[in-house]
Design a protein around this motif. Structure first.
Motif, short mmCIF file in Angstrom:
data_model
loop_
_atom_site.label_atom_id
_atom_site.label_comp_id
_atom_site.label_asym_id
_atom_site.label_seq_id
_atom_site.Cartn_x
_atom_site.Cartn_y
_atom_site.Cartn_z
N ASN A 140 -19.01 11.99 5.77
CA ASN A 140 -17.91 11.09 6.11
C ASN A 140 -18.28 9.63 5.94
O ASN A 140 -17.40 8.78 5.79
CB ASN A 140 -17.47 11.34 7.56
CG ASN A 140 -16.63 12.60 7.69
OD1 ASN A 140 -15.71 12.81 6.92
ND2 ASN A 140 -16.95 13.44 8.65
N ILE A 141 -19.56 9.33 5.98
CA ILE A 141 -20.02 7.96 5.71
C ILE A 141 -20.07 7.71 4.22
O ILE A 141 -19.67 6.67 3.73
CB ILE A 141 -21.40 7.71 6.36
CG1 ILE A 141 -21.29 7.78 7.88
CG2 ILE A 141 -21.95 6.35 5.93
CD1 ILE A 141 -22.63 7.72 8.60
N ARG A 142 -20.59 8.70 3.48
CA ARG A 142 -20.78 8.56 2.03
C ARG A 142 -20.43 9.89 1.35
O ARG A 142 -21.18 10.86 1.45
CB ARG A 142 -22.24 8.18 1.75
CG ARG A 142 -22.63 8.12 0.28
CD ARG A 142 -21.94 6.99 -0.44
NE ARG A 142 -22.47 6.79 -1.78
CZ ARG A 142 -21.83 6.12 -2.74
NH1 ARG A 142 -20.65 5.60 -2.51
NH2 ARG A 142 -22.36 5.97 -3.92
N PHE A 143 -19.29 9.94 0.68
CA PHE A 143 -18.82 11.18 0.07
C PHE A 143 -19.83 11.77 -0.92
O PHE A 143 -19.92 12.99 -1.08
CB PHE A 143 -17.48 10.96 -0.64
CG PHE A 143 -16.32 10.76 0.27
CD1 PHE A 143 -16.30 11.32 1.55
CD2 PHE A 143 -15.20 10.03 -0.13
CE1 PHE A 143 -15.23 11.14 2.41
CE2 PHE A 143 -14.12 9.85 0.71
CZ PHE A 143 -14.13 10.40 1.98
N VAL B 277 0.84 -1.19 0.00
CA VAL B 277 0.00 0.00 0.00
C VAL B 277 0.88 1.25 0.00
O VAL B 277 1.61 1.51 0.96
CB VAL B 277 -0.95 0.02 1.22
CG1 VAL B 277 -1.81 1.28 1.19
CG2 VAL B 277 -1.82 -1.22 1.23
N THR B 278 0.79 2.01 -1.09
CA THR B 278 1.60 3.23 -1.20
C THR B 278 0.76 4.48 -1.41
O THR B 278 1.29 5.59 -1.34
CB THR B 278 2.58 3.10 -2.38
OG1 THR B 278 1.84 2.85 -3.60
CG2 THR B 278 3.57 1.95 -2.14
N HIS B 279 -0.55 4.32 -1.70
CA HIS B 279 -1.40 5.49 -1.91
C HIS B 279 -2.82 5.15 -1.45
O HIS B 279 -3.19 3.97 -1.38
CB HIS B 279 -1.39 5.93 -3.37
CG HIS B 279 -1.94 4.90 -4.32
ND1 HIS B 279 -1.19 3.84 -4.78
CD2 HIS B 279 -3.17 4.77 -4.88
CE1 HIS B 279 -1.92 3.11 -5.59
NE2 HIS B 279 -3.14 3.64 -5.67
N PRO B 280 -3.63 6.15 -1.14
CA PRO B 280 -4.98 5.90 -0.64
C PRO B 280 -5.87 5.23 -1.68
O PRO B 280 -5.65 5.36 -2.89
CB PRO B 280 -5.49 7.29 -0.28
CG PRO B 280 -4.66 8.23 -1.08
CD PRO B 280 -3.32 7.59 -1.20
N SER B 281 -6.88 4.53 -1.19
CA SER B 281 -7.80 3.80 -2.07
C SER B 281 -9.00 4.64 -2.49
O SER B 281 -9.71 4.28 -3.42
CB SER B 281 -8.30 2.54 -1.36
OG SER B 281 -9.01 2.90 -0.17
N GLY B 282 -9.23 5.76 -1.79
CA GLY B 282 -10.38 6.59 -2.13
C GLY B 282 -11.67 6.14 -1.48
O GLY B 282 -12.76 6.39 -2.02
N HIS B 283 -11.57 5.49 -0.33
CA HIS B 283 -12.77 5.04 0.40
C HIS B 283 -12.89 5.80 1.72
O HIS B 283 -11.90 5.98 2.42
CB HIS B 283 -12.69 3.54 0.70
CG HIS B 283 -12.84 2.69 -0.51
ND1 HIS B 283 -11.75 2.29 -1.25
CD2 HIS B 283 -13.94 2.16 -1.12
CE1 HIS B 283 -12.17 1.54 -2.26
NE2 HIS B 283 -13.48 1.45 -2.20
N PRO B 284 -14.11 6.26 2.06
CA PRO B 284 -14.30 6.83 3.40
C PRO B 284 -14.06 5.75 4.45
O PRO B 284 -14.62 4.67 4.37
CB PRO B 284 -15.75 7.31 3.39
CG PRO B 284 -16.38 6.80 2.14
CD PRO B 284 -15.32 6.25 1.26
#
Length: 511
Positions: free
Chosen positions: A195-198, A70-77
């Motif tokens: 924060n739950i659902r962008f 893991v080197t970068h964010p996945s884009g999930h809240p």
């Protein structure tokens, strides 16, 4: 006094409590019997992620440090799965490890949480339109055929609804009181939903715009402060801990969705009209659609806080290419609430409906009869049963090393819910792209301890040949058990073969 009179009197005296009891009954049925999961996201992006973190691994490769890849964010809240992570840790701290027991508790908590939708919908309708409209709206929100089942699923699209409805109710409740303090909390609630659902950002934007159009400048400023405070606490602080920079997950989410707007299938702009028109059951769904639009024509100021957020949310999702059914869930309670309020207003003014009360009554009788049939079935349906029970069955095997999912008739494999297996990464997958011959070349040189000793054959198509071919690799292959899909799974697969609800045949390699 007979039972019918007792129920009638109780309904007249305590309608809200009566609705909550009825809604709670069907949600309790869903807690007890509607096991499994509904869609990919409500299990694999929440439950699997959370439990894997508890077990010291990272199923989805979201968190740096747990796995080196893991080197970068996945884009999930991360708030919603994070809360499940904390809860699962608590359950295991008090000695609860069984996955099914954990999910009974989770479904129960979600069912209680979802009751707030019924409560706030009722109170909103009562304040804006009176007790008669509130009764019908409460029943719709509580007893629509899909509501109890969806209420116990871990969908972020559904779990973001209570804070949105609570925030809306607080605006309506505090109308004309001159109080400013509640609006800071309202902003915090909107931030919590975000924060739950962008994707609730369009709803929240509509909420703020409605406040401005209503000329509530001070209240709007406090809402913005509360919203930003919540975002700072949850998003910025979490990302600073994980990524050393704020808003990393959010920016990655935006980037990914912009670049993959058409990756998961493109639907027509009117797709959500057809969806809601069907699941809300015509002709009542048509009444609700009409009433939703009619409401702002008769009193824009009164109904704007209900109309504009849901309208902008609906329009934004209708124009975005990627349309999945669950995406529109946050707007449904608002469309129902305002839609029925508007319809009731129109009905009271319409000479046609005043003259045709029997026709209107027949429409509602038809609706409730048609609604109650799937309500009774769906509320107790075990979704994705064959997938879940296959893992449960194998979890009781003390000799299990690795499992193989044989699905060589398909391009890709069904996702194995390893949460119920209680083992991570112990899966080989065979499909058209990686057939048995490839497995022979790449895996059969491994020692026995690193080879599968249980095989799940998915679907009955050409099953005898597939088993025969497997015996060329594992000559001692023997039958263990068959796991059938649930009733609803079979029905959904029958009407749409894209629903991958297949029978699973479990074999042992006896190695």
């Amino acid at each position: 006094m007979n039972i019918k009179n007792i129920i009638t009197n109780y309904w007249q005296e305590k309608p809200l409590l009566s609705i909550l009891i009825a809604s709670g009954f069907f949600r309790l049925l869903a807690v007890l019997f509607s096991k499994g999961f509904g869609m990919f996201d409500d299990h694999f992006l929440v439950i699997e992620a959370a439990q894997s973190w508890v077990d010291g691994t990272d199923y989805n490769d979201w968190i740096p440090g747990i796995t080196k890849t893991v080197t970068h964010p996945s884009g999930h809240p991360l708030l919603y799965p994070g809360l499940h992570y904390l809860f699962f840790r608590f359950l295991q701290a008090i000695g609860i490890f069984d996955p099914q027991i954990k999910m009974y508790i989770v479904r129960f908590l979600l069912a209680v949480y979802s009751m707030s939708i019924v409560y706030f919908g009722y109170k909103t309708a009562e304040r804006l339109s009176g007790i008669k409209a509130a009764k019908t709206i409460g029943l719709l929100l509580g007893l629509l055929w899909f509501m109890p089942n969806i209420s116990v699923r871990n969908l972020v699209e559904f779990s973001c609804i209570p804070p949105l409805m609570y925030a809306t109710w607080l605006v309506i409740k505090n109308e004309g009181k001159g109080k400013l303090t509640p609006f800071l909390f309202i902003g915090f609630l909107l931030g919590l939903a975000f924060n739950i659902r962008f994707q609730t950002v369009t709803f929240i934007g509509g909420f703020g715009l409605a406040m401005l159009l209503m000329k509530k400048w001070k209240e709007c400023i406090l809402i913005i402060i509360g919203f930003l405070l919540c975002i700072a606490i949850v998003q910025a602080c979490t990302d600073m801990v994980i990524w050393k920079k704020p808003f990393m997950e959010l920016t990655e989410y935006i980037r990914y969705n912009m670049e993959n707007a058409t990756t998961y299938g493109v639907q027509k702009w009117y797709n959500y009209f057809l969806l809601l028109g069907g699941i809300l059951i015509p002709p009542i769904s048509l009444f609700i659609f009409f009433g939703f639009g009619y409401s702002v024509l008769i009193d824009r100021k009164k109904y704007l806080i209900l109309f504009l957020p849901a309208f902008l949310f609906f329009v934004s999702h209708s124009t975005f290419p990627n349309k999945q059914e669950r995406f529109i869930f946050p707007a449904i309670p608002f469309i129902i609430t305002l839609g029925y309020i508007g319809w009731a207003e129109f009905q009271n003014r319409s000479l046609f409906w005043q003259r045709n009360t029997k026709l209107l009554r027949a429409c509602w009788i038809f609706f409730w009869i048609l609604n109650c049939i799937p309500l009774a079935v769906v509320s107790v349906s075990y979704s994705k049963r064959s997938r879940v029970e296959s893992m449960v069955y194998l979890s009781h095997k003390t000799d299990i090393r690795y499992i193989m999912i044989e699905e060589t008739q398909h391009e890709n494999n069904m996702q194995a819910p390893l949460f119920y297996l209680r083992k991570w990464g112990h899966v080989f997958e065979l499909n058209k792209n990686y057939p048995l011959d490839s497995f022979k070349v790449h895996e059969m040189t491994n020692p026995v301890s690193q080879r599968p000793n249980y095989i799940i054959f998915v679907q009955e198509d050409n099953i005898e040949k597939r088993i025969s071919d497997m015996k060329t690799v594992f000559p001692k292959l023997s039958y263990e058990t068959t796991v059938e899909p649930g009733f609803l799974d079979k029905f959904m697969h029958t009407i749409n073969p894209k629903n991958t609800n297949y029978t699973c045949y479990i074999y042992s390699t006896n190695e």
